[in-house]
Design a protein around this motif. Structure first.
Motif, PDB file in Angstrom:
ATOM      1  N   GLU A  40       0.984  -0.946  -0.094  1.00 24.58           N
ATOM      2  CA  GLU A  40      -0.049   0.009  -0.060  1.00 24.58           C
ATOM      3  C   GLU A  40       0.851   1.106   0.069  1.00 24.58           C
ATOM      4  O   GLU A  40       1.510   1.295   0.885  1.00 24.58           O
ATOM      5  N   ILE A  41       0.560   2.150  -0.921  1.00 22.28           N
ATOM      6  CA  ILE A  41       1.324   3.250  -0.955  1.00 22.28           C
ATOM      7  C   ILE A  41       0.397   4.367  -1.054  1.00 22.28           C
ATOM      8  O   ILE A  41      -0.788   4.125  -1.367  1.00 22.28           O
ATOM      9  N   SER A  42       0.970   5.516  -1.237  1.00 20.30           N
ATOM     10  CA  SER A  42       0.032   6.778  -1.646  1.00 20.30           C
ATOM     11  C   SER A  42       0.683   7.651  -2.715  1.00 20.30           C
ATOM     12  O   SER A  42       1.868   7.529  -3.026  1.00 20.30           O
ATOM     13  N   VAL A  43      -0.188   8.376  -3.125  1.00 18.89           N
ATOM     14  CA  VAL A  43       0.147   9.431  -4.300  1.00 18.89           C
ATOM     15  C   VAL A  43      -0.544  10.658  -4.131  1.00 18.89           C
ATOM     16  O   VAL A  43      -1.877  10.658  -3.620  1.00 18.89           O
ATOM     17  N   LEU A  44       0.085  11.668  -4.369  1.00 22.11           N
ATOM     18  CA  LEU A  44      -0.767  13.095  -4.191  1.00 22.11           C
ATOM     19  C   LEU A  44      -1.362  13.490  -5.702  1.00 22.11           C
ATOM     20  O   LEU A  44      -0.518  13.310  -6.586  1.00 22.11           O
ATOM     21  N   LEU A  45      -2.542  13.901  -5.694  1.00 25.19           N
ATOM     22  CA  LEU A  45      -3.115  14.073  -6.963  1.00 25.19           C
ATOM     23  C   LEU A  45      -3.585  15.435  -6.898  1.00 25.19           C
ATOM     24  O   LEU A  45      -3.880  16.052  -5.885  1.00 25.19           O
ATOM     25  N   ASP A  46      -3.614  16.202  -7.913  1.00 28.24           N
ATOM     26  CA  ASP A  46      -3.902  17.608  -8.320  1.00 28.24           C
ATOM     27  C   ASP A  46      -5.500  17.746  -8.677  1.00 28.24           C
ATOM     28  O   ASP A  46      -5.692  17.274  -9.888  1.00 28.24           O
ATOM     29  N   PRO A  47      -6.441  17.938  -7.814  1.00 28.96           N
ATOM     30  CA  PRO A  47      -7.834  17.965  -8.394  1.00 28.96           C
ATOM     31  C   PRO A  47      -8.253  19.207  -9.269  1.00 28.96           C
ATOM     32  O   PRO A  47      -9.270  19.077  -9.983  1.00 28.96           O
ATOM     33  N   SER A  48      -7.231  20.210  -9.559  1.00 29.05           N
ATOM     34  CA  SER A  48      -7.518  21.081 -10.316  1.00 29.05           C
ATOM     35  C   SER A  48      -7.297  20.700 -11.790  1.00 29.05           C
ATOM     36  O   SER A  48      -7.788  21.390 -12.939  1.00 29.05           O
TER      37      SER A  48
END
Length: 60
Positions: free
Chosen positions: A14-22
């Motif tokens: 399990e890892i995470s990623v940062l996403l840009d909602p713009s």
């Protein structure tokens, strides 16, 4: 930024990623922070909310 957790399609960690909602539609490639294999991300946002998230292994 929006943090999303998922399992790597290679090592299953399990890892995470940062996403840009713009940006409403996104497709990009990023390496797993654990096993370093490349993954293709397909991400969709609507009204700054995540509506679709897919990650695929890239056969090499």
């Amino acid at each position: 930024m929006y943090e999303h957790f998922f399992q790597c399609p290679y090592c299953w960690e399990e890892i995470s990623v940062l996403l840009d909602p713009s940006v409403s539609q996104q497709t990009y490639i990023e390496d797993c922070e654990n096993c370093c294999n490349p993954m293709e991300f397909e991400v969709s946002f609507q009204n700054n909310e995540l509506i679709s998230f897919e990650v695929h292994n890239i056969e090499q």
